[in-house]
Design a protein around this motif. Structure first.
Motif, PDB file in Angstrom:
ATOM      1  N   PRO A  36      -1.511   7.132  -4.429  1.00  0.00           N
ATOM      2  CA  PRO A  36      -1.769   6.645  -3.072  1.00  0.00           C
ATOM      3  C   PRO A  36      -3.076   5.868  -2.934  1.00  0.00           C
ATOM      4  O   PRO A  36      -4.077   6.183  -3.575  1.00  0.00           O
ATOM      5  CB  PRO A  36      -1.843   7.942  -2.257  1.00  0.00           C
ATOM      6  CG  PRO A  36      -2.387   8.950  -3.234  1.00  0.00           C
ATOM      7  CD  PRO A  36      -1.786   8.574  -4.570  1.00  0.00           C
TER       8      PRO A  36
ATOM      9  N   TYR B 189       3.924   0.259   4.512  1.00  0.00           N
ATOM     10  CA  TYR B 189       3.482   1.184   3.471  1.00  0.00           C
ATOM     11  C   TYR B 189       4.689   1.836   2.769  1.00  0.00           C
ATOM     12  O   TYR B 189       5.757   2.000   3.358  1.00  0.00           O
ATOM     13  CB  TYR B 189       2.659   2.326   4.077  1.00  0.00           C
ATOM     14  CG  TYR B 189       1.208   2.028   4.365  1.00  0.00           C
ATOM     15  CD1 TYR B 189       0.201   2.701   3.692  1.00  0.00           C
ATOM     16  CD2 TYR B 189       0.837   1.104   5.341  1.00  0.00           C
ATOM     17  CE1 TYR B 189      -1.146   2.458   3.975  1.00  0.00           C
ATOM     18  CE2 TYR B 189      -0.491   0.844   5.632  1.00  0.00           C
ATOM     19  CZ  TYR B 189      -1.476   1.530   4.950  1.00  0.00           C
ATOM     20  OH  TYR B 189      -2.797   1.293   5.233  1.00  0.00           O
ATOM     21  N   LYS B 190       4.469   2.220   1.527  1.00  0.00           N
ATOM     22  CA  LYS B 190       5.342   3.171   0.851  1.00  0.00           C
ATOM     23  C   LYS B 190       4.789   4.546   1.196  1.00  0.00           C
ATOM     24  O   LYS B 190       3.620   4.840   0.908  1.00  0.00           O
ATOM     25  CB  LYS B 190       5.328   2.948  -0.659  1.00  0.00           C
ATOM     26  CG  LYS B 190       6.039   4.020  -1.475  1.00  0.00           C
ATOM     27  CD  LYS B 190       7.525   4.046  -1.198  1.00  0.00           C
ATOM     28  CE  LYS B 190       8.230   5.060  -2.093  1.00  0.00           C
ATOM     29  NZ  LYS B 190       9.674   5.146  -1.795  1.00  0.00           N
ATOM     30  N   VAL B 191       5.584   5.388   1.827  1.00  0.00           N
ATOM     31  CA  VAL B 191       5.095   6.665   2.344  1.00  0.00           C
ATOM     32  C   VAL B 191       5.674   7.835   1.556  1.00  0.00           C
ATOM     33  O   VAL B 191       6.891   7.960   1.400  1.00  0.00           O
ATOM     34  CB  VAL B 191       5.428   6.830   3.840  1.00  0.00           C
ATOM     35  CG1 VAL B 191       4.973   8.196   4.356  1.00  0.00           C
ATOM     36  CG2 VAL B 191       4.763   5.713   4.659  1.00  0.00           C
ATOM     37  N   TYR B 192       4.761   8.675   1.066  1.00  0.00           N
ATOM     38  CA  TYR B 192       5.125   9.914   0.398  1.00  0.00           C
ATOM     39  C   TYR B 192       4.703  11.083   1.283  1.00  0.00           C
ATOM     40  O   TYR B 192       3.657  11.020   1.949  1.00  0.00           O
ATOM     41  CB  TYR B 192       4.418  10.038  -0.953  1.00  0.00           C
ATOM     42  CG  TYR B 192       4.788   8.962  -1.945  1.00  0.00           C
ATOM     43  CD1 TYR B 192       5.787   9.177  -2.896  1.00  0.00           C
ATOM     44  CD2 TYR B 192       4.128   7.737  -1.948  1.00  0.00           C
ATOM     45  CE1 TYR B 192       6.120   8.189  -3.823  1.00  0.00           C
ATOM     46  CE2 TYR B 192       4.453   6.742  -2.862  1.00  0.00           C
ATOM     47  CZ  TYR B 192       5.452   6.973  -3.795  1.00  0.00           C
ATOM     48  OH  TYR B 192       5.781   6.004  -4.692  1.00  0.00           O
TER      49      TYR B 192
ATOM     50  N   GLU C  97       9.501   9.404   0.916  1.00  0.00           N
ATOM     51  CA  GLU C  97       9.754  10.077  -0.351  1.00  0.00           C
ATOM     52  C   GLU C  97       9.014  11.403  -0.370  1.00  0.00           C
ATOM     53  O   GLU C  97       7.784  11.437  -0.307  1.00  0.00           O
ATOM     54  CB  GLU C  97       9.315   9.210  -1.535  1.00  0.00           C
ATOM     55  CG  GLU C  97       9.694   9.825  -2.872  1.00  0.00           C
ATOM     56  CD  GLU C  97       9.588   8.843  -4.021  1.00  0.00           C
ATOM     57  OE1 GLU C  97       9.340   9.304  -5.159  1.00  0.00           O
ATOM     58  OE2 GLU C  97       9.759   7.631  -3.796  1.00  0.00           O
TER      59      GLU C  97
ATOM     60  N   SER D 125       2.529   9.757  -6.579  1.00  0.00           N
ATOM     61  CA  SER D 125       2.477   8.818  -5.456  1.00  0.00           C
ATOM     62  C   SER D 125       1.467   7.687  -5.638  1.00  0.00           C
ATOM     63  O   SER D 125       1.598   6.639  -5.005  1.00  0.00           O
ATOM     64  CB  SER D 125       2.155   9.563  -4.162  1.00  0.00           C
ATOM     65  OG  SER D 125       0.920  10.266  -4.259  1.00  0.00           O
TER      66      SER D 125
ATOM     67  N   LYS E 143       0.833  -1.195   0.000  1.00  0.00           N
ATOM     68  CA  LYS E 143       0.000   0.000   0.000  1.00  0.00           C
ATOM     69  C   LYS E 143       0.872   1.250   0.000  1.00  0.00           C
ATOM     70  O   LYS E 143       1.991   1.247   0.515  1.00  0.00           O
ATOM     71  CB  LYS E 143      -0.900   0.014   1.240  1.00  0.00           C
ATOM     72  CG  LYS E 143      -2.158  -0.809   1.136  1.00  0.00           C
ATOM     73  CD  LYS E 143      -3.068  -0.519   2.324  1.00  0.00           C
ATOM     74  CE  LYS E 143      -4.413  -1.199   2.172  1.00  0.00           C
ATOM     75  NZ  LYS E 143      -5.318  -0.860   3.295  1.00  0.00           N
ATOM     76  N   SER E 144       0.334   2.325  -0.563  1.00  0.00           N
ATOM     77  CA  SER E 144       1.043   3.603  -0.539  1.00  0.00           C
ATOM     78  C   SER E 144       0.157   4.663   0.096  1.00  0.00           C
ATOM     79  O   SER E 144      -1.077   4.598   0.009  1.00  0.00           O
ATOM     80  CB  SER E 144       1.452   4.031  -1.946  1.00  0.00           C
ATOM     81  OG  SER E 144       0.306   4.265  -2.746  1.00  0.00           O
TER      82      SER E 144
END
Length: 328
Positions: A74, A26-29, A53, A72, A2-3
């Motif tokens: 998201p 999570y991939k976090v922006y 990021e 992103s 998940k982002s």
């Protein structure tokens, strides 16, 4: 994987939420506005600066929000970006309205035009209750905002609900009561107190100037409260939730706890300064988070006394580190 995209990622809540989501895989922006006051010290403090990021953008710039969402992609967007200091909102009502109010509409519209299935969290606030209509505030309590900040937040709160009902978007609103931590800015009274306690104890400061020390708030730990934000977006349906400790404590009592922890009497150091009184004061806030406990399974974990001690310890360490650097 998940982002998530977090606006206000360099703030107290943004930093704690970023760490929480990273720990969840999570991939976090993080959306960052290029303003002179922007710093990354909180992300660095939590040792996650290299893991988030960062994307340049601003809630007042619609095109940059569209761009950030495309970059992103998201699954979840957490809107924690705001002009968040209540006192400043009287001096900068237009900035507060544009960022904390209209900026949310910009973000909602950007989501609607890109992917309206993206789950959205709006950081609402207990300040919306203002001149309280009930002794204890929950999701059904009428709002009566008493500052430009609270008015802007109320606009954003209802706009989030309106987009949910108008466009079938998942927009959850967390009505969070005061939540603090060692990452709080020094302009907020809790951190102002703990920072002063550390400096007075170490001999760098002689007094602490405050306004209305009999104002009462429902205080908790920011690290606990960001979990509630995440839980809101894991539900089948979007809703509004009050997040609070269920205990109301005065600024005077906070001073007593903090000073006593280092063996001092707050009455020897507090100076009441009329310049710190607000044009329209909110005298007391006390939240009822029964709905969050029942539907989200969320409970506050950190006691206020323990939180204040954690904050004092962190500021003692900071002051001691600065003293060591000055002597070297």
């Amino acid at each position: 994987m998940k982002s998530a995209l977090i606006t206000g990622v360099t703030g107290q809540d943004g930093a704690y939420l970023a760490r929480f989501l990273l720990n969840k895989g999570y991939k976090v922006y993080g959306l960052i506005a290029r303003r002179s006051s922007e710093t990354f010290w909180r992300l660095d403090y939590l040792n996650i600066l290299e893991e988030v990021e960062l994307i340049e953008g601003d809630l007042t710039d619609f095109s940059s929000l569209i761009s950030a969402i495309y970059k992103s992609r998201p699954d979840e967007i957490y809107n924690l970006g705001a002009q968040s200091f209540v006192g400043t909102s009287w001096d900068q009502p237009l900035l507060t309205s544009n960022v904390s109010g209209i900026g949310v509409t910009n973000l909602l519209e950007a989501i609607k035009l890109t992917n309206n299935q993206t789950k959205f969290y709006q950081a609402s606030t207990s300040e919306m209750f203002g001149l309280v209509q009930n002794a204890v505030q929950n999701e059904s309590t009428p709002f009566y905002p008493r500052s430009p900040y609270a008015v802007a937040k109320l606009y954003a709160h209802w706009m989030s609900i309106n987009y949910r009902e108008s466009y079938d978007m998942f927009t959850a609103c967390g009505i969070l009561f005061n939540h603090e931590s060692p990452l709080r800015g020094k302009e907020f009274v809790t951190r102002k107190i703990t920072d002063a306690v550390a400096k007075i104890k170490m001999g760098f400061q002689k007094e602490l100037r405050l306004g209305n020390i009999d104002a009462k708030r429902d205080w908790g730990f920011a690290g606990d409260y960001v979990e509630a934000m995440w839980l809101m977006l894991q539900q089948e349906n979007a809703d509004e939730y009050v997040i609070s400790s269920g205990k109301s404590t005065s600024v005077r009592e906070l001073c007593d706890i903090a000073f006593e922890y280092v063996g001092l009497d707050y009455r020897d150091y507090i100076v009441i300064d009329p310049t710190y009184f607000r044009p329209a004061e909110v005298q007391v806030l006390l939240g009822d988070s029964s709905k969050a406990k029942e539907k989200l399974g969320w409970y506050p974990k950190t006691d206020l006394n323990d939180l204040i001690k954690i904050m004092v310890d962190a500021d003692l360490k900071r002051v001691n580190t600065k003293e060591t650097m000055l002597k070297s």
